[in-house]
Design an enzyme around this catalytic site. Structure first.
Site, PDB file in Angstrom:
ATOM      1  N   THR A 213       0.744  -1.263  -0.083  1.00 45.16           N
ATOM      2  CA  THR A 213       0.013  -0.084  -0.237  1.00 45.16           C
ATOM      3  C   THR A 213       1.050   1.289  -0.018  1.00 45.16           C
ATOM      4  O   THR A 213       0.579   2.269  -0.691  1.00 45.16           O
ATOM      5  CB  THR A 213      -1.165   0.000   1.360  1.00 45.16           C
ATOM      6  N   SER A 228       6.872  -0.149   3.999  1.00 42.97           N
ATOM      7  CA  SER A 228       5.653  -0.660   4.609  1.00 42.97           C
ATOM      8  C   SER A 228       5.673  -0.648   6.212  1.00 42.97           C
ATOM      9  O   SER A 228       4.879  -0.061   6.930  1.00 42.97           O
ATOM     10  CB  SER A 228       5.204  -2.116   4.356  1.00 42.97           C
ATOM     11  N   CYS A 229       6.792  -1.208   6.733  1.00 42.87           N
ATOM     12  CA  CYS A 229       6.798  -1.282   8.286  1.00 42.87           C
ATOM     13  C   CYS A 229       8.205  -0.808   8.718  1.00 42.87           C
ATOM     14  O   CYS A 229       9.037  -1.001   7.908  1.00 42.87           O
ATOM     15  CB  CYS A 229       6.662  -2.747   8.611  1.00 42.87           C
ATOM     16  N   GLY A 257       3.952   1.353   9.265  1.00 44.60           N
ATOM     17  CA  GLY A 257       3.753   0.685  10.568  1.00 44.60           C
ATOM     18  C   GLY A 257       4.830   0.260  11.292  1.00 44.60           C
ATOM     19  O   GLY A 257       6.099   0.200  10.931  1.00 44.60           O
ATOM     20  N   ASN A 441       7.956  -7.211  13.013  1.00 41.46           N
ATOM     21  CA  ASN A 441       7.337  -6.302  12.723  1.00 41.46           C
ATOM     22  C   ASN A 441       5.653  -6.110  12.987  1.00 41.46           C
ATOM     23  O   ASN A 441       5.137  -6.902  14.014  1.00 41.46           O
ATOM     24  CB  ASN A 441       7.298  -5.661  11.361  1.00 41.46           C
ATOM     25  N   LEU A 442       5.003  -5.369  12.472  1.00 39.92           N
ATOM     26  CA  LEU A 442       3.497  -5.069  12.895  1.00 39.92           C
ATOM     27  C   LEU A 442       2.828  -6.576  12.649  1.00 39.92           C
ATOM     28  O   LEU A 442       1.917  -6.693  13.219  1.00 39.92           O
ATOM     29  CB  LEU A 442       3.024  -3.787  12.058  1.00 39.92           C
ATOM     30  N   CYS A 443       3.008  -7.207  11.423  1.00 39.24           N
ATOM     31  CA  CYS A 443       2.281  -8.301  11.146  1.00 39.24           C
ATOM     32  C   CYS A 443       3.227  -9.470  11.139  1.00 39.24           C
ATOM     33  O   CYS A 443       2.734 -10.462  10.659  1.00 39.24           O
ATOM     34  CB  CYS A 443       1.963  -7.994   9.771  1.00 39.24           C
ATOM     35  N   GLU A 445       5.846 -10.831  10.073  1.00 36.09           N
ATOM     36  CA  GLU A 445       6.531 -11.551   8.966  1.00 36.09           C
ATOM     37  C   GLU A 445       7.762 -11.134   8.372  1.00 36.09           C
ATOM     38  O   GLU A 445       8.459 -11.553   8.047  1.00 36.09           O
ATOM     39  CB  GLU A 445       5.661 -11.468   7.426  1.00 36.09           C
ATOM     40  N   THR A 628      -1.335  -9.073   2.933  1.00 39.27           N
ATOM     41  CA  THR A 628      -2.092  -8.476   1.971  1.00 39.27           C
ATOM     42  C   THR A 628      -3.506  -7.965   2.129  1.00 39.27           C
ATOM     43  O   THR A 628      -4.405  -8.555   1.097  1.00 39.27           O
ATOM     44  CB  THR A 628      -1.978  -9.681   0.766  1.00 39.27           C
ATOM     45  N   ALA A 629      -3.950  -7.444   3.160  1.00 42.01           N
ATOM     46  CA  ALA A 629      -5.166  -7.277   3.568  1.00 42.01           C
ATOM     47  C   ALA A 629      -6.105  -6.601   2.591  1.00 42.01           C
ATOM     48  O   ALA A 629      -7.143  -6.939   2.400  1.00 42.01           O
ATOM     49  CB  ALA A 629      -5.353  -6.507   5.082  1.00 42.01           C
TER      50      ALA A 629
END
Length: 839
Positions: A213, A228-229, A257, A441-443, A445, A628-629
C-alpha cells in the site's frame, strides 16, 4: 415504474432540470453488462434503483443509486460485481476526463488524460518533477484501458476511495493511469526508464504482482515513502526512549507500521543509579507509546498501527501480558497498540519439562536480549545461579507452564500478545553475522536486525499465485518472469524511498532487505481443484514456495551481478553458501531437538548456488509473506496464505452493504445446474457452511471448507513447509473453533516444534452471522442455531459442547473471558475501513 418516472425530474450539474429518462438507464446498464448478459437482469437493477429516486435528484446521485442497486444484487452472481465496477468507472471517468465513457473514444481520452494530469500534478507539486523526464506519449501508447475490466466492484471501490491521487478534492487518475503512475515512480532510477515503466505497469495492471500500500499510495509523489513497516529497538536510556517516540511518530506520519522492541528497558523496582530511586518499569513508557500511536494519522489516510515486543524473561512480562485487558487500572492498559511475546527456546523447553522460569531486569542481565541458542541457555543458567547466590537482586521465579498458560489465556481473551519465537528467527537469519533480530514487525512476517543505529525497513510486495496457474498447473516460466520483475521493483524502492529517520536509511542502504510475498494461495488451490486440507495442498505449499524462493534468490543474485552485492554481504549465510532450506539443520543443532518438517526439494539448486558464490546477493533478505489485507481486495484474490474465511459474507463500505458469495463455488455449482435462489438461501441460512447443505456433492464440500472447518494444526504444516524456503517469516493466523485450552496450547507448541518463527492473530469463532431477514421463515424457521459438522477428528469441538470445553479451559488456564460469544479475535486492524495493515 414508467408512470412513476414520468413525475420525477432530475437536476443536472449546471442546475438545469429535465425529466427522468429510464431508457438512458437501460442503455448504461446494458453497456455495463457486456460480457455478463447471460446472468444480468437489467430490469431488476432498474427496479432497485427506483427505490432510491426522488424528485429533484441530482445526476451524480442517480449514478450512486444505480451502483447501489447493482451491488445489492451481487449475491446472485459475480457478474453484478463487474457491472457495479463499470458503473463506478463511469462515474470516475466523468470526474477525471469530464466526458461520458459510454459515448467517448475511451482510448484517446485515456491517453490524453494521462499526459495532461501527469503534467498538471507535477506543476501543482503533487508529483516529483522527475515524472516529467519520461516520454509521456510513449507511455500513453502502452496504456491498456481494457484492463479496467479486470477490476471487480470491491477492487475499484477500494482504489476510488483510498488510492487514486487527488488534487483539491478531485481525482486525477483512472485505473490504468494509476498503475502507470506507480510504475513510473519505481522506475525513476532506471537507465531505460520508459521501457522499465512499461514492464512494471504490465505486471501491476494484470495483477500478477502488486506492491504494498505505501508504494501504491506514494510512488511518484514529491515525498515517496514507499516502505511498509519499520522495526526499532529502544535502549535503556531516557534520552533514547523519547527519541524513539519521536522517530515512531515520524514513521507513522509517513504511513509506516511500527514494530518496537522494548526488552532493554529496566523493570519495575530496578535501581536508577543517577538519582538513586527505583524505576517505575516498562509499563508507563508503553502507555506513552500507546498514546503517541493513537495521535498520529498515517499519511492522512489511515490511523497509526504499532506493535511492541517483550522477551519472556523480562521481570515486567506478567504486566505486559495484561496490557490489552479491558479491566484493571487504565493507566496500565494500552488499547491502541498491539503486543507480542518474543520467546526464547529455553522457555519452551522449561514449559515441556514443567520446570521453573526466572524473570530478570535487563539492567542486571544486559546481554540476554542480544544472544540466542546455546549461548543464551548457558548465560541464562549463570544468571539463575547468581540470583540464587544473591549477586542479582531483582528477580522472580515462576512456573514456566503457568506463565505459558497465562500467555495463552490472555491471547484467547484479548487476541494479545502474539506468539513469536526468538531462536528460530535468529538462528536461521541470513544476517547472523551483522547483529541480532530483537523483534518482528507489525504483522510478524519481517525478521531483520535492529540496533540503536539501525531501524530495519520492510519493503514489500506480493505475487498473485492464482494468476500463475495456467492449464491446470503452476506456470513456472510465468512465475520466474513475474518474480524477476518484482525483485527489481523492490530493489528500486530502497533507492527511491523517502526515509523519515536516518537510522532507517542507514539500515536499508547497508543491507537492502526486501520481502517478496505471495497471495491468492486459496485461488490457486481452487483452480487446481485441491481442498485446503488435502495432502496435495501440502505438496503444493512446498513446491510452489520452493519455486518462489529459487527465482527470488536467483533474481537478487542477478541484480548483484548488475548493480553489486549489498554492503554487509561478506560473512553472511549467503556468503557461506547457506540458503534458507539449509538452516533447518542449524536450528536442530542449536535446539538439540528434531524439527518436525519434511526436507528436500524438487529443483536443482546448484546453478543458483554457483551464481551467488560468484556474484553475491543484492538483498540481505528476499522473502516475507505479509497479510495483503487490502491489495488482495484490489485484485480480487484471497489474502496471502489463508483459506477462505467465509463462503458468504457481507461487505460494508461507504456505498452501503452487499452480500458477497465465493465466486469459485458459484461457478462449480453452475456447472452442476445447482446455482439458483434456493441454493443462495440455503447458503445464507448455513452461514456459508456447505457441509450442511445436503444437495451439494461431497467433493465440493471438501473443496469449499471454510477456515474454521480446517484443523489449525494442518495449516501449521503448510506454513512449516513454506517456512523452510523463506529467509524471513509469514503472517500466520490461527483459526480455532471451540474453547479447548489443551487444543490452543497444542497449536502453539507444535508451531514451535515445527520450527515456525512467528505467529500472528488468533481468530476464535464468534457469534456473528449473515443477515437472514430476507429468508422465508416458513421454510427456514424464525430462528437459526449455528451448527457445525465434525469435519476432522481433531476439530470435533461442537458449539453445542461449549459448557464442557469451557470447563476444561477453565482448569487449564488461569482466567477465562467473561463472554465466549464475543471471542471473534480477528485482526482489529484488518477490519477497519481506513487501514491496509502491512499491505
Amino acid at each position: 415504474m414508467e408512470d412513476f418516472a414520468k413525475i420525477i425530474s432530475i437536476t443536472k450539474s449546471d442546475g438545469t432540470i429535465e425529466p427522468l429518462n429510464v431508457e438512458k438507464w437501460r442503455q448504461e446498464i446494458a453497456w455495463a453488462s457486456k460480457g455478463h448478459e447471460a446472468f444480468i437482469v437489467v430490469e431488476d437493477i432498474i427496479q432497485e434503483t427506483m427505490k432510491n429516486i426522488f424528485n429533484g435528484i441530482m445526476t451524480n446521485e442517480i449514478d450512486d443509486a444505480l451502483i447501489l442497486a447493482s451491488t445489492g444484487l451481487i449475491e446472485r452472481d459475480p457478474g453484478y460485481s463487474y457491472v457495479s465496477a463499470r458503473l463506478l468507472l463511469k462515474k470516475l471517468y466523468k470526474e477525471v476526463v469530464r466526458e461520458s465513457i459510454v459515448t467517448s473514444n475511451v482510448s484517446d481520452a485515456y491517453k490524453a488524460s494521462f499526459v495532461n494530469n501527469i503534467k498538471h500534478a507535477v506543476e501543482q507539486k503533487v508529483y516529483d518533477t522527475q515524472m516529467n523526464s519520461f516520454d509521456l506519449e510513449y507511455l500513453a501508447q502502452h496504456l491498456r484501458p481494457e484492463r479496467d475490466e479486470l477490476l471487480d466492484y470491491m477492487g475499484l471501490k477500494t482504489l476510488y476511495e483510498r488510492y487514486f491521487t487527488k488534487h483539491e478534492g478531485t481525482r486525477l487518475e483512472l485505473p490504468q493511469v494509476f498503475f502507470m503512475r506507480v510504475a513510473m515512480g519505481v522506475s525513476l532510477n532506471e537507465s531505460n526508464k520508459n521501457e522499465k515503466a512499461v514492464e512494471f505497469y504490465n505486471a501491476f495492471s494484470q495483477f500478477l504482482y502488486v506492491p504494498s500500500t505505501p508504494t501504491l499510495l506514494h510512488s511518484g509523489l514529491v515525498r515517496a515513502q514507499l516502505s511498509s513497516c519499520f522495526l526499532n529497538t529502544v535502549s535503556d536510556d531516557l534520552k533514547h526512549i523519547f527519541k524513539c517516540y519521536g522517530d515512531n511518530a515520524q514513521l507513522s506520519k509517513w504511513s509506516g507500521g511500527i514494530g518496537t522492541d522494548w526488552t532493554n528497558v529496566r523493570a519495575t523496582g530496578a535501581n536508577i543509579k543517577s538519582i538513586k530511586v527505583e524505576s517505575q518499569g516498562l509499563i508507563p513508557f508503553l502507555k506513552i507509546a500507546n498514546d503517541t500511536t493513537a495521535a498520529i494519522n498515517r499519511s492522512g489516510k489511515r490511523r497509526s498501527a504499532a506493535v511492541v515486543y517483550l522477551e519472556t524473561w523480562h521481570l515486567d512480562i506478567e504486566d505486559f501480558i495484561d496490557l490489552r485487558k479491558n479491566t484493571g487500572d487504565e493507566r496500565r492498559r494500552t488499547h491502541d497498540i498491539n503486543t507480542a511475546n518474543w520467546i526464547p527456546d529455553l522457555f519452551m523447553k522449561r514449559v515441556f519439562a514443567d520446570d521453573n522460569w526466572t524473570l530478570f531486569s535487563p539492567d542486571e542481565a544486559p546481554d540476554l536480549h542480544h544472544i540466542y541458542g546455546k549461548e543464551f541457555e548457558k548465560r541464562y543458567a549463570e544468571y539463575e545461579k547468581q540470583a540464587q547466590e544473591g549477586v542479582i537482586e531483582k528477580f522472580k521465579v515462576v512456573s514456566a507452564a503457568k506463565l505459558w498458560r497465562k500467555m495463552l489465556s490472555r491471547l484467547f481473551e484479548t487476541g494479545h500478545p502474539w506468539i513469536t519465537f526468538k531462536d528460530p528467527s535468529n538462528i536461521r537469519s541470513p544476517q547472523d553475522h551483522a547483529g541480532v533480530i530483537h523483534a518482528s514487525n507489525l504483522c510478524t512476517e519481517i525478521l531483520l536486525n535492529t540496533s540503536e543505529d539501525e531501524t530495519a525497513v520492510c519493503n514489500l510486495g506480493s505475487v498473485n499465485l492464482g494468476l500463475h496457474i495456467v492449464d491446470g498447473r503452476l506456470d513456472q516460466g510465468l512465475l520466474q518472469k513475474t518474480i524477476s520483475t518484482a525483485m527489481r521493483i523492490l530493489d528500486n524502492v530502497i533507492d527511491l524511498n523517502f526515509y523519515p529517520t536516518i537510522e532507517a536509511q542507514n539500515a536499508n542502504f547497508k543491507h537492502r532487505p526486501v520481502g517478496l510475498g505471495v497471495m491468492g494461495v486459496q485461488d490457486a488451490l481452487y483452480l487446481l481443484d485441491i481442498p485446503f486440507d488435502d495432502p496435495r495442498a501440502l505438496e503444493f505449499a512446498d513446491t510452489s514456495m520452493e519455486a518462489i524462493s529459487y527465482f527470488a534468490i536467483a533474481a537478487s543474485s542477478q541484480l548483484a551481478k548488475e548493480r553489486g552485492a549489498y554492503g554487509s554481504y561478506k560473512g553472511s549465510k549467503w556468503d557461506r553458501n547457506l540458503f534458507p532450506h539449509d538452516t533447518i539443520e542449524l536450528l536442530e543443532q542449536e535446539r538439540g531437538m528434531p524439527i518436525e518438517v519434511r526436507r528436500g526439494g524438487m529443483l536443482d539448486w546448484a546453478p543458483v548456488r554457483e551464481h551467488v558464490k560468484q556474484y553475491g546477493m543484492r538483498n540481505s533478505n528476499c522473502m516475507a509473506i505479509a497479510p495483503t489485507a487490502t491489495i488482495s481486495n484490489i485484485v480480487g484474490c484471497f489474502p496471502c496464505i489463508e483459506p477462505i474465511y467465509k463462503n458468504i459474507y457481507v461487505k460494508a463500505n461507504m456505498t452501503g452493504e452487499f452480500t458477497v458469495v465465493n465466486r469459485y463455488l458459484i461457478e462449480d455449482l453452475k456447472k452442476l445446474n445447482m446455482w439458483n435462489q434456493d441454493m443462495l438461501n440455503q447458503l445464507k441460512y448455513m452461514d456459508g457452511n456447505v457441509a450442511m447443505i445436503e444437495e451439494i456433492p461431497q467433493h465440493l464440500k471438501d473443496k469449499y471448507k471454510e477456515a474454521f472447518q480446517i484443523d489449525p494444526e494442518w495449516l501449521l504444516q503448510l506454513t512449516a513447509a513454506r517456512s523452510k524456503w523463506i529467509d524471513q517469516s509469514q503472517s500466520h493466523n490461527v483459526f480455532m473453533q471451540g474453547v479447548s485450552g489443551k487444543k490452543l496450547s497444542a497449536i502453539y507448541e507444535n508451531a514451535w516444534k515445527m520450527g515456525i518463527k512467528t505467529m500472528y492473530y488468533l481468530r476464535t469463532l464468534g457469534a456473528s452471522q449473515i443477515e437472514k431477514s430476507t429468508l422465508d421463515a416458513k421454510k427456514f424457521g424464525y430462528t437459526q442455531k449455528r451448527q457445525y459438522t465434525s469435519v476432522d477428528s481433531a476439530m470435533s469441538s461442537d458449539v453445542r459442547q461449549i459448557p464442557a470445553t469451557m470447563a476444561e479451559m477453565g482448569k487449564y488456564v488461569d482466567e477465562m473471558p467473561q463472554s465466549p460469544a464475543t471471542m471473534a479475535n480477528a485482526c482489529s486492524i484488518l477490519n477497519e475501513e481506513e487501514c491496509e495493515s502491512c499491505q
